[in-house]
Design a protein around this motif. Structure first.
Motif, PDB file in Angstrom:
ATOM      1  N   TRP A  43     -79.149 -58.278 -43.469  1.00  0.00           N
ATOM      2  CA  TRP A  43     -78.053 -58.101 -41.877  1.00  0.00           C
ATOM      3  C   TRP A  43     -76.977 -58.583 -42.176  1.00  0.00           C
ATOM      4  CZ3 TRP A  43     -77.162 -60.789 -37.571  1.00  0.00           C
ATOM      5  CH2 TRP A  43     -76.231 -60.228 -35.804  1.00  0.00           C
ATOM      6  N   ARG A  44     -75.796 -57.834 -41.579  1.00  0.00           N
ATOM      7  CA  ARG A  44     -74.626 -58.903 -42.236  1.00  0.00           C
ATOM      8  C   ARG A  44     -73.652 -59.686 -41.088  1.00  0.00           C
ATOM      9  NH1 ARG A  44     -69.101 -57.503 -42.222  1.00  0.00           N
ATOM     10  NH2 ARG A  44     -67.669 -57.849 -43.941  1.00  0.00           N
ATOM     11  N   GLY A  45     -74.321 -59.306 -40.333  1.00  0.00           N
ATOM     12  CA  GLY A  45     -73.715 -59.590 -39.130  1.00  0.00           C
ATOM     13  C   GLY A  45     -74.277 -61.290 -38.912  1.00  0.00           C
ATOM     14  N   ASP A  46     -74.925 -62.080 -39.577  1.00  0.00           N
ATOM     15  CA  ASP A  46     -75.247 -63.397 -39.583  1.00  0.00           C
ATOM     16  C   ASP A  46     -74.455 -63.705 -40.613  1.00  0.00           C
ATOM     17  OD1 ASP A  46     -75.977 -62.179 -41.878  1.00  0.00           O
ATOM     18  OD2 ASP A  46     -77.496 -63.874 -41.385  1.00  0.00           O
ATOM     19  N   ASP A  47     -73.565 -63.744 -41.841  1.00  0.00           N
ATOM     20  CA  ASP A  47     -72.300 -63.488 -42.309  1.00  0.00           C
ATOM     21  C   ASP A  47     -71.363 -63.575 -41.411  1.00  0.00           C
ATOM     22  OD1 ASP A  47     -73.685 -63.936 -45.386  1.00  0.00           O
ATOM     23  OD2 ASP A  47     -74.418 -61.723 -44.191  1.00  0.00           O
ATOM     24  N   VAL A  48     -71.037 -62.507 -40.810  1.00  0.00           N
ATOM     25  CA  VAL A  48     -69.304 -62.417 -39.821  1.00  0.00           C
ATOM     26  C   VAL A  48     -70.040 -63.834 -38.829  1.00  0.00           C
ATOM     27  CG1 VAL A  48     -68.460 -61.196 -38.117  1.00  0.00           C
ATOM     28  CG2 VAL A  48     -69.600 -59.935 -40.144  1.00  0.00           C
ATOM     29  N   ILE A  49     -70.736 -63.909 -38.186  1.00  0.00           N
ATOM     30  CA  ILE A  49     -70.970 -64.874 -37.178  1.00  0.00           C
ATOM     31  C   ILE A  49     -70.856 -66.182 -37.447  1.00  0.00           C
ATOM     32  CG2 ILE A  49     -72.748 -66.381 -35.739  1.00  0.00           C
ATOM     33  CD1 ILE A  49     -74.083 -63.519 -35.216  1.00  0.00           C
ATOM     34  N   VAL A 103     -66.577 -60.146 -32.900  1.00  0.00           N
ATOM     35  CA  VAL A 103     -67.449 -58.919 -32.928  1.00  0.00           C
ATOM     36  C   VAL A 103     -66.967 -57.331 -34.026  1.00  0.00           C
ATOM     37  CG1 VAL A 103     -66.026 -56.958 -30.758  1.00  0.00           C
ATOM     38  CG2 VAL A 103     -66.236 -59.127 -30.679  1.00  0.00           C
ATOM     39  N   ALA A 104     -65.400 -57.922 -34.693  1.00  0.00           N
ATOM     40  CA  ALA A 104     -65.187 -56.578 -34.893  1.00  0.00           C
ATOM     41  C   ALA A 104     -65.611 -57.132 -36.656  1.00  0.00           C
ATOM     42  CB  ALA A 104     -63.314 -56.820 -35.833  1.00  0.00           C
ATOM     43  N   GLY A 105     -66.149 -57.667 -36.819  1.00  0.00           N
ATOM     44  CA  GLY A 105     -67.192 -57.453 -38.410  1.00  0.00           C
ATOM     45  C   GLY A 105     -68.487 -56.649 -37.841  1.00  0.00           C
ATOM     46  N   LEU A 106     -69.372 -57.102 -36.756  1.00  0.00           N
ATOM     47  CA  LEU A 106     -69.953 -56.588 -36.185  1.00  0.00           C
ATOM     48  C   LEU A 106     -70.043 -55.138 -36.149  1.00  0.00           C
ATOM     49  CD1 LEU A 106     -71.785 -59.230 -33.747  1.00  0.00           C
ATOM     50  CD2 LEU A 106     -72.497 -58.483 -36.227  1.00  0.00           C
ATOM     51  N   VAL A 107     -68.674 -54.762 -35.430  1.00  0.00           N
ATOM     52  CA  VAL A 107     -68.444 -53.142 -35.067  1.00  0.00           C
ATOM     53  C   VAL A 107     -67.971 -52.571 -36.711  1.00  0.00           C
ATOM     54  CG1 VAL A 107     -66.444 -52.079 -34.973  1.00  0.00           C
ATOM     55  CG2 VAL A 107     -67.091 -53.456 -33.225  1.00  0.00           C
ATOM     56  N   GLN A 108     -67.323 -53.370 -37.974  1.00  0.00           N
ATOM     57  CA  GLN A 108     -67.758 -52.845 -38.878  1.00  0.00           C
ATOM     58  C   GLN A 108     -69.316 -52.516 -39.649  1.00  0.00           C
ATOM     59  OE1 GLN A 108     -65.645 -54.948 -41.787  1.00  0.00           O
ATOM     60  NE2 GLN A 108     -65.743 -53.318 -43.213  1.00  0.00           N
ATOM     61  N   SER A 109     -70.014 -53.981 -39.337  1.00  0.00           N
ATOM     62  CA  SER A 109     -71.055 -54.172 -39.976  1.00  0.00           C
ATOM     63  C   SER A 109     -72.304 -52.808 -39.602  1.00  0.00           C
ATOM     64  CB  SER A 109     -71.697 -55.026 -39.148  1.00  0.00           C
ATOM     65  OG  SER A 109     -73.059 -54.707 -39.923  1.00  0.00           O
ATOM     66  N   ALA A 118     -69.396 -47.473 -48.131  1.00  0.00           N
ATOM     67  CA  ALA A 118     -68.072 -48.644 -48.173  1.00  0.00           C
ATOM     68  C   ALA A 118     -66.760 -48.310 -47.206  1.00  0.00           C
ATOM     69  CB  ALA A 118     -68.415 -49.127 -49.510  1.00  0.00           C
ATOM     70  N   GLY A 119     -67.149 -46.861 -46.876  1.00  0.00           N
ATOM     71  CA  GLY A 119     -65.684 -47.273 -45.834  1.00  0.00           C
ATOM     72  C   GLY A 119     -66.045 -47.800 -44.913  1.00  0.00           C
ATOM     73  N   SER A 120     -65.050 -47.364 -43.886  1.00  0.00           N
ATOM     74  CA  SER A 120     -65.313 -48.550 -42.252  1.00  0.00           C
ATOM     75  C   SER A 120     -64.364 -47.756 -41.598  1.00  0.00           C
ATOM     76  CB  SER A 120     -65.007 -49.698 -41.928  1.00  0.00           C
ATOM     77  OG  SER A 120     -64.306 -50.547 -42.479  1.00  0.00           O
ATOM     78  N   ALA A 121     -64.500 -46.923 -40.460  1.00  0.00           N
ATOM     79  CA  ALA A 121     -64.006 -46.222 -39.262  1.00  0.00           C
ATOM     80  C   ALA A 121     -63.280 -47.995 -38.727  1.00  0.00           C
ATOM     81  CB  ALA A 121     -64.134 -46.135 -38.042  1.00  0.00           C
ATOM     82  N   THR A 122     -62.026 -47.837 -38.436  1.00  0.00           N
ATOM     83  CA  THR A 122     -60.888 -49.252 -38.933  1.00  0.00           C
ATOM     84  C   THR A 122     -59.710 -48.764 -37.683  1.00  0.00           C
ATOM     85  OG1 THR A 122     -59.170 -48.414 -39.527  1.00  0.00           O
ATOM     86  CG2 THR A 122     -60.367 -49.598 -41.079  1.00  0.00           C
ATOM     87  N   ILE A 123     -60.908 -47.888 -36.772  1.00  0.00           N
ATOM     88  CA  ILE A 123     -59.651 -48.143 -35.554  1.00  0.00           C
ATOM     89  C   ILE A 123     -60.573 -48.536 -34.514  1.00  0.00           C
ATOM     90  CG2 ILE A 123     -60.974 -46.039 -35.128  1.00  0.00           C
ATOM     91  CD1 ILE A 123     -59.154 -44.547 -33.037  1.00  0.00           C
ATOM     92  N   PHE A 124     -62.351 -48.570 -34.436  1.00  0.00           N
ATOM     93  CA  PHE A 124     -63.333 -49.549 -33.573  1.00  0.00           C
ATOM     94  C   PHE A 124     -62.761 -50.581 -33.809  1.00  0.00           C
ATOM     95  CE2 PHE A 124     -66.095 -45.762 -32.807  1.00  0.00           C
ATOM     96  CZ  PHE A 124     -65.831 -45.065 -32.243  1.00  0.00           C
ATOM     97  N   MET A 125     -62.894 -51.166 -35.148  1.00  0.00           N
ATOM     98  CA  MET A 125     -62.445 -52.804 -35.479  1.00  0.00           C
ATOM     99  C   MET A 125     -61.201 -52.895 -34.868  1.00  0.00           C
ATOM    100  SD  MET A 125     -63.227 -52.472 -39.027  1.00  0.00           S
ATOM    101  CE  MET A 125     -63.039 -54.372 -39.264  1.00  0.00           C
ATOM    102  N   ASN A 126     -60.000 -52.446 -34.694  1.00  0.00           N
ATOM    103  CA  ASN A 126     -59.277 -52.845 -34.431  1.00  0.00           C
ATOM    104  C   ASN A 126     -58.644 -52.795 -32.770  1.00  0.00           C
ATOM    105  OD1 ASN A 126     -57.412 -52.917 -37.094  1.00  0.00           O
ATOM    106  ND2 ASN A 126     -57.244 -50.408 -37.161  1.00  0.00           N
ATOM    107  N   ILE A 127     -59.768 -51.602 -32.899  1.00  0.00           N
ATOM    108  CA  ILE A 127     -59.150 -51.728 -30.846  1.00  0.00           C
ATOM    109  C   ILE A 127     -60.494 -52.853 -30.098  1.00  0.00           C
ATOM    110  CG2 ILE A 127     -60.258 -50.207 -28.996  1.00  0.00           C
ATOM    111  CD1 ILE A 127     -59.865 -48.037 -30.461  1.00  0.00           C
ATOM    112  N   ARG A 129     -60.786 -55.565 -31.814  1.00  0.00           N
ATOM    113  CA  ARG A 129     -59.783 -56.746 -32.112  1.00  0.00           C
ATOM    114  C   ARG A 129     -58.845 -57.292 -30.517  1.00  0.00           C
ATOM    115  NH1 ARG A 129     -58.817 -55.739 -37.171  1.00  0.00           N
ATOM    116  NH2 ARG A 129     -60.474 -57.126 -37.774  1.00  0.00           N
ATOM    117  N   ILE A 130     -58.280 -56.564 -30.450  1.00  0.00           N
ATOM    118  CA  ILE A 130     -57.172 -56.729 -29.755  1.00  0.00           C
ATOM    119  C   ILE A 130     -57.406 -56.610 -28.434  1.00  0.00           C
ATOM    120  CG2 ILE A 130     -55.032 -54.970 -28.484  1.00  0.00           C
ATOM    121  CD1 ILE A 130     -54.735 -52.817 -31.189  1.00  0.00           C
ATOM    122  N   LEU A 131     -58.125 -56.087 -27.618  1.00  0.00           N
ATOM    123  CA  LEU A 131     -58.712 -56.093 -26.672  1.00  0.00           C
ATOM    124  C   LEU A 131     -59.370 -57.534 -26.923  1.00  0.00           C
ATOM    125  CD1 LEU A 131     -60.906 -53.002 -25.618  1.00  0.00           C
ATOM    126  CD2 LEU A 131     -58.879 -53.488 -24.432  1.00  0.00           C
TER     127      LEU A 131
END
Length: 366
Positions: A43-49, A103-109, A118-127, A129-131
């Protein structure tokens, strides 16, 4: 000051600061160890945390030591309050940045695990992160005693004017959110638009969608245009698809023999060529009595859209070689050319393979 500064006060303050620094160093080493353990998990989420905690936890330890040192010194209430506010704002800033990273890392995961690319939808990550950053900023203002109600009111009025001025940008933003939320298109999908553009979706951000063509060129499409155009997604509902190859044989061919040989070539191609579907059932369908041939369709199974070119290439080579071995003839196309000059009409026909040229005749009016 309420009293004079003494050596004991400085010693206690120094001990508090040193304790905070030692605690920050120990926590940083602990988080580094946890980071190595997190890399071993799937799971990549623990690396992000853990990566986000590396900044906020040591800073919180240092801030705690500084706050303890300030409490040990004979400071006035005003200075003490100012120090506490500054430390609180720093902690809020660090916590906000860390939460935004998490939050952005979990969304990307999540987007990577669902799309499988491998690509990610950066729109959700940016939204997201800004919120998170906006909420942290408002909390910091409230901590400093600044009322955020007038600011929210001003933002509401100003937001209306900005929305009117940025209609196209907002249209692309919400179109991108709608595309991803409806799962019509995901990064990694192969799409073809009615306007002719086609390729793999690399990314969907707040304004545009990037598509990589098979030639490795990038096509940038505004989200609003992508949402309104007719589109074919070759990855949904599944990646596997069938492709059709048109073939024709001469009229003197044994169709049972042709079908059997073609089916064997299809089965051989499906098992030996990378990207084909081994469990695909060979299918041959005769459909047309043409001018010089009997036409039929061969149905091939491919695992992914771009695999079809390699599979069709190998299938046609193998089928042509097998037909020559079996004596099955693929006739060349025949056509009739009428040449007219004055009152002379000369019909001409080009013969098929292995046939004599047709006789040329000329007629004149009597």
């Amino acid at each position: 000051m309420t009293r004079e500064l003494t050596l004991d006060d400085l010693v206690r303050a120094g001990i508090a600061v040193a304790a905070g620094l030692l605690a920050a160093l120990a926590l940083r080493m602990l988080l580094r160890w946890l980071g190595r353990k997190a890399e071993l998990t799937r799971w990549r989420g623990d690396d992000v945390i853990v990566d986000a905690l590396r900044m906020v936890v040591p800073l919180a330890a240092v801030a705690g030591g500084v706050a303890s040192a300030a409490a040990a010194l004979p400071l006035t209430r005003t200075v003490q309050h100012t120090v506490n506010q500054v430390l609180t704002v720093l902690l809020i800033f660090a916590a906000t940045v860390s939460v935004a990273r998490v939050v952005a890392g979990l969304v990307q995961s999540v987007t990577q695990s669902r799309s499988g690319v491998a690509g990610s939808a950066t729109i959700f990550m940016n939204i997201t992160r800004i919120l998170v950053l906006a909420i942290g900023f408002l909390v910091a203002l409230q901590t400093l005693g600044i009322s955020i109600a007038p600011l929210l009111t001003a933002l509401g009025v100003g937001g209306l004017a900005v929305a009117l001025a940025l209609q196209d940008t907002l249209a692309n933003l919400f179109a991108g959110i709608h595309i991803l939320a409806s799962k019509t298109v995901q990064p990694g999908d192969y799409i073809r638009l009615s306007s002719g553009e086609e390729g793999y979706v690399e990314d969907i951000n707040w304004r545009q969608t990037t598509v990589r063509e098979l030639s490795n060129n990038l096509v940038v499409i505004p989200n609003g245009q992508l949402a309104k155009t007719n589109m074919t997604n070759y990855m949904r509902p599944e990646q596997k698809l069938t492709v059709l190859v048109q073939v024709g044989v001469s009229y003197d061919s044994d169709l049972e023999h042709v079908e059997r040989v073609t089916t064997e070539v299809v089965a051989e191609t499906m098992k030996e060529i990378t990207g084909a579907v081994p469990e695909h059932e060979p299918a041959v369908r005769f459909h047309t009595f043409g001018d010089s041939r009997i036409g039929f369709t061969v149905i091939l199974g491919v695992g992914e859209f771009s695999d079809q070119y390699r599979i069709k290439h190998e299938f046609i080579k193998r089928l042509h070689r097998r037909y020559r071995e079996e004596g099955i003839r693929i006739p060349s196309p025949a056509r009739t050319v009428a040449l007219q000059q004055g009152s002379v009409v000369i019909p001409q026909q080009r013969g098929t393979e292995n046939t004599e040229p047709s006789e040329m005749t000329a007629t004149r009016p009597v």
